[in-house]
Design an enzyme around this catalytic site. Structure first.
Site, mmCIF file in Angstrom:
data_model
loop_
_atom_site.group_PDB
_atom_site.id
_atom_site.type_symbol
_atom_site.label_atom_id
_atom_site.label_comp_id
_atom_site.label_asym_id
_atom_site.label_seq_id
_atom_site.Cartn_x
_atom_site.Cartn_y
_atom_site.Cartn_z
ATOM 1 N N SER B 128 0.819 -1.216 0.000
ATOM 2 C CA SER B 128 0.000 0.000 0.000
ATOM 3 C C SER B 128 0.850 1.262 0.000
ATOM 4 C CB SER B 128 -0.898 0.017 1.232
ATOM 5 O OG SER B 128 -1.833 -1.021 1.167
ATOM 6 N N GLU B 243 -2.103 -15.399 0.010
ATOM 7 C CA GLU B 243 -2.564 -14.697 1.203
ATOM 8 C C GLU B 243 -4.055 -14.916 1.414
ATOM 9 O OE1 GLU B 243 -2.108 -10.432 3.423
ATOM 10 O OE2 GLU B 243 -1.697 -10.469 1.289
#
Lengths: 352, 392
Positions: B128, B243
């Site tokens: 991010s 993930e």
């Protein structure tokens, strides 16, 4: 550890699917359900028998193919997806479960198992878990519960009053009858376990059908959302609509393995079978009810009509969710297990 | 279909069970979001490694045991049932490692994997940025090639474990003229490199569980790039698949929480039953934890037979994050006015010595539907890739 079906099982399912797409299209089923008193078609039953569906549970010595509960679960998903009414499951799965476990020398068993296998007999099954009995007028034989005994009666030995259901596929009857020494075929001492096994199998059969119904309603919703245009584009391109359908897909994805574990537990007579089928029906029912709610929303006003096929599957989902034990019944079975002293819960307990 | 464990799998279960019984710390470690707790957890990783339990699915030559996914699930079941410490190197062991094994050179595997398994290198993630959250292709942080180095300039944020971690893996724009998912490279960065500034960010519980990272002319050797230059997006997507998919949240975690919830409810029925919907939520939590477990076993078996993990990874992420919320919201409803208390020793009661801080779990559960791709993004993926609905 192998949580997959073998090639033969998946191939059989595929064959049944292809058969039902052609032979049990919604417009054909509507014709039978809406224009005949019985709601059943001898022609369709004969075709289902040709596919081996009526012989699935019947042992080979009685003309059947002796398959297991595990094979049935895939078939029931397809029967659910295509909206095949209850009479097939009642006759070929549930009644056969009882008949199979009756003493070998019983004339009734030798007489009826081959006829069911050939698709030439419909059997109605009555247990007080359901207030009404299905398909009585078409039944050649009725197997009825009385204080854990099993009684066998012919249609003319009972007084049956039809009670209409909003689900046009269902044919339900209030049944009045007298248990006698001559109708008794299994005493309560043995009958109790047989009825217990019957409820577990009925629950499993409905759980698998509810999964199939959920998938059908999801497919109908997705098809509609991809074709229907508003604001110049398919409504399925809007996130609010996409997320309705995605939520249904998630519910199905996590209900299916619960149903499959329950099928394995029933097949192997595991002590956890009853709890696991109840969990399976709750999970599959939740998926089906959500699919109904979301799919009608995506259909808009069309979803509220008799004309759109969605209603056929939606009504079956609503009805089956409450049949053979409603949510109250099955939740109590799961919660009695979970809250018992020393219950096997937590990591590592899943396949006990 | 055969839903029973083999003798070998049962033996594996007893082996890990007895090792954990001998080795799991008797008193819980401090949070790994404190400096001292981080070191305690690093030492625990080293202890796991000494028993060859830190990365069981890796090949033996890298420090693992070559376990298949069923054995991994068994390991996780025993691990959570034993109330063993959280894995401070989860980013590395479960996310980066599978990516390294698929895309890394032999030299990179030898360089990074053994140190990761031993807890010598703890890894943070760098995806991010202030302007690139759900829209990860909006990444602007640059890694521009100069000779045998990349020079990194820009900013990353919400980087979990970054405050005390040793390394970071993430996506950087290696082609300054590129846009969207083109021209990105997957680069591994030592966090002690000059030019890096790490600013801790306090999470809901007041601890610095993540950080923002500023890069000012940070030089990283070219051999720290994973995969081809400009092809980082595809590699990152593979990592995101791991993930959301199997490795991030093993089902045993939720089975253990659900079991502790049942226990909490049973001990507090005198107050809890005043609201009948609590019992319903407890039973639902148990059932959904089972469902998640069953779905994971099924996926593991499908993968073992050559299947691929696809968009169902997105269904997983939605399901476990909502399940975690259900479990902890229900616990808070049972605890009532005691729920807000940071320490409530009454509820540190035990099943096999297991304790659970419901408030911590409740706070962390709020993050579940947000991290690893928000649940809204997952629903888009399901609708478009699983169901075939048209893109906007």
């Amino acid at each position: 550890m192998d949580f997959t079906f073998d090639d033969q099982q998946t191939a059989f399912r595929e064959a049944i699917r292809r058969f039902l797409v052609v032979e049990a299209a919604p417009e054909m089923l509507r014709e039978i359900w809406e224009t005949t008193r019985s709601g059943r078609s001898a022609e369709l039953r004969a075709k289902l028998a040709d596919q081996g569906l009526t012989a699935l549970s019947v042992p080979e010595e009685f003309g059947g193919i002796g398959q297991s509960d595990l094979d049935w679960v895939l078939v029931h998903q397809e029967l659910g997806y295509h909206g095949i009414p209850d009479s097939l499951t009642d006759s070929a799965y549930l009644a056969v479960h009882l008949l199979n476990r009756l003493p070998a020398d019983l004339a009734l068993k030798r007489a009826w198992l081959p006829r069911v296998a050939e698709g030439k007999a419909r059997v109605a099954v009555g247990h007080p878990i359901n207030p009404l009995v299905g398909d009585v007028e078409m039944a050649d034989l009725l197997l009825l519960w009385h204080d854990d005994e099993i009684h066998a009666l012919s249609r003319d030995q009972v007084e049956a009053t039809p009670v209409p259901s909003i689900d046009a596929s269902r044919r339900l009857y209030e049944v009045r009858w007298q248990p006698t020494e001559t109708t008794l075929i299994c005493k309560a001492a043995q009958g109790k376990a047989l009825w217990q096994g019957l409820i577990d199998r009925a629950t499993l059969a409905l759980a698998a059908q509810l999964l199939g119904l959920a998938n059908r309603m999801l497919d109908l919703g997705v098809d509609h959302a991809a074709q229907r245009k508003q604001f110049g584009k398919p409504i399925g391109s809007f996130q609010a609509v996409k997320h309705h359908m995605a939520d249904v897909a998630v519910k199905i994805e996590f209900a299916e393995p619960v149903v499959y574990r329950a099928a394995a537990a029933v097949t192997e007579n595991r002590p956890t079978a009853s709890v696991q089928v109840s969990h399976a029906k709750l999970a599959a029912g939740e998926a089906a009810l959500l699919a109904a709610r979301k799919s009608i929303q995506v259909h808009g006003a069309m979803g509220y009509t008799w004309e759109a096929d969605l209603q056929m599957f939606m009504k079956r989902a609503w009805a089956l969710d409450a049949a053979w034990g409603d949510r109250k019944f099955h939740k109590t079975r799961v919660s009695d297990f979970v809250l018992a002293e020393g219950a096997a819960l937590g990591p590592g307990s899943t396949f006990i | 279909m055969r839903l029973t464990y083999t003798e070998r799998q049962k033996a594996f279960r007893s082996e890990i069970r007895s090792w954990l019984a001998d080795n799991v710390p008797k008193t819980p470690l401090q949070s790994f979001d404190t400096e001292e707790g981080f070191e305690q957890h690093r030492q625990w990783e080293a202890r796991l490694f000494s028993g060859r339990w830190s990365a069981v699915t890796w090949p033996e030559e890298m420090g693992g045991r070559g376990c298949d996914l069923i054995e991994w699930l068994i390991f996780e079941e025993e691990y959570w049932a034993a109330n063993a410490p959280l894995r401070v190197n989860q980013n590395g062991v479960f996310l980066l490692a599978p990516t390294l094994m698929e895309y890394g050179t032999d030299e990179q595997k030898k360089r990074f994997l053994p140190r990761m398994a031993a807890g010598e290198d703890i890894w943070a993630q760098g995806w991010s940025e202030p302007g690139a959250g759900s829209d990860m292709a909006a990444i602007r942080c640059k890694a521009v090639r100069q000779g045998d180095h990349y020079v990194i300039n820009g900013q990353k944020t919400w980087s979990t474990r970054a405050v005390w971690a040793d390394w970071l893996f993430g996506l950087f724009r290696s082609d300054p003229d590129s846009t969207r998912h083109h021209g990105l490279s997957f680069v591994l960065v030592p966090l002690d490199t000059p030019g890096i500034t790490i600013r801790p960010i306090k999470q809901l519980n007041g601890l610095p569980g993540f950080a923002e990272i500023f890069f000012d002319e940070v030089k990283v050797p070219v051999e720290n790039r994973l995969g081809a230059e400009g092809k980082g997006w595809n590699i990152a997507m593979a990592t995101a698949g791991f993930e959301r998919g199997l490795m991030l949240r093993s089902p045993a975690r939720f089975q253990q929480s659900a079991r502790l919830l049942v226990d909490l409810y049973r001990r507090n029925r005198d107050v809890a039953d005043a609201d009948p919907s609590i019992r319903d939520a407890v039973i639902k939590a148990y059932m959904d934890a089972e469902a998640y477990t069953l779905a994971t076993y099924r996926t593991a078996c499908r993968l073992a037979k050559g299947g691929q993990i696809g968009a169902e990874a997105s269904t997983n992420k939605i399901f476990w994050s909502e399940l975690d919320l259900l479990i902890h919201e229900t616990a808070m409803r049972i605890l009532g006015p005691r729920g807000e208390l940071v320490q409530h020793p009454v509820e540190a009661a035990a099943i096999n010595g297991a304790t659970h801080n419901w408030l911590d779990g409740f706070l962390f559960a709020q993050a579940g539907p947000i991290y690893a791709g928000t649940n809204e993004i997952q629903r888009n993926i399901i609708a478009e890739r699983m169901l075939g609905l048209p893109r906007a």
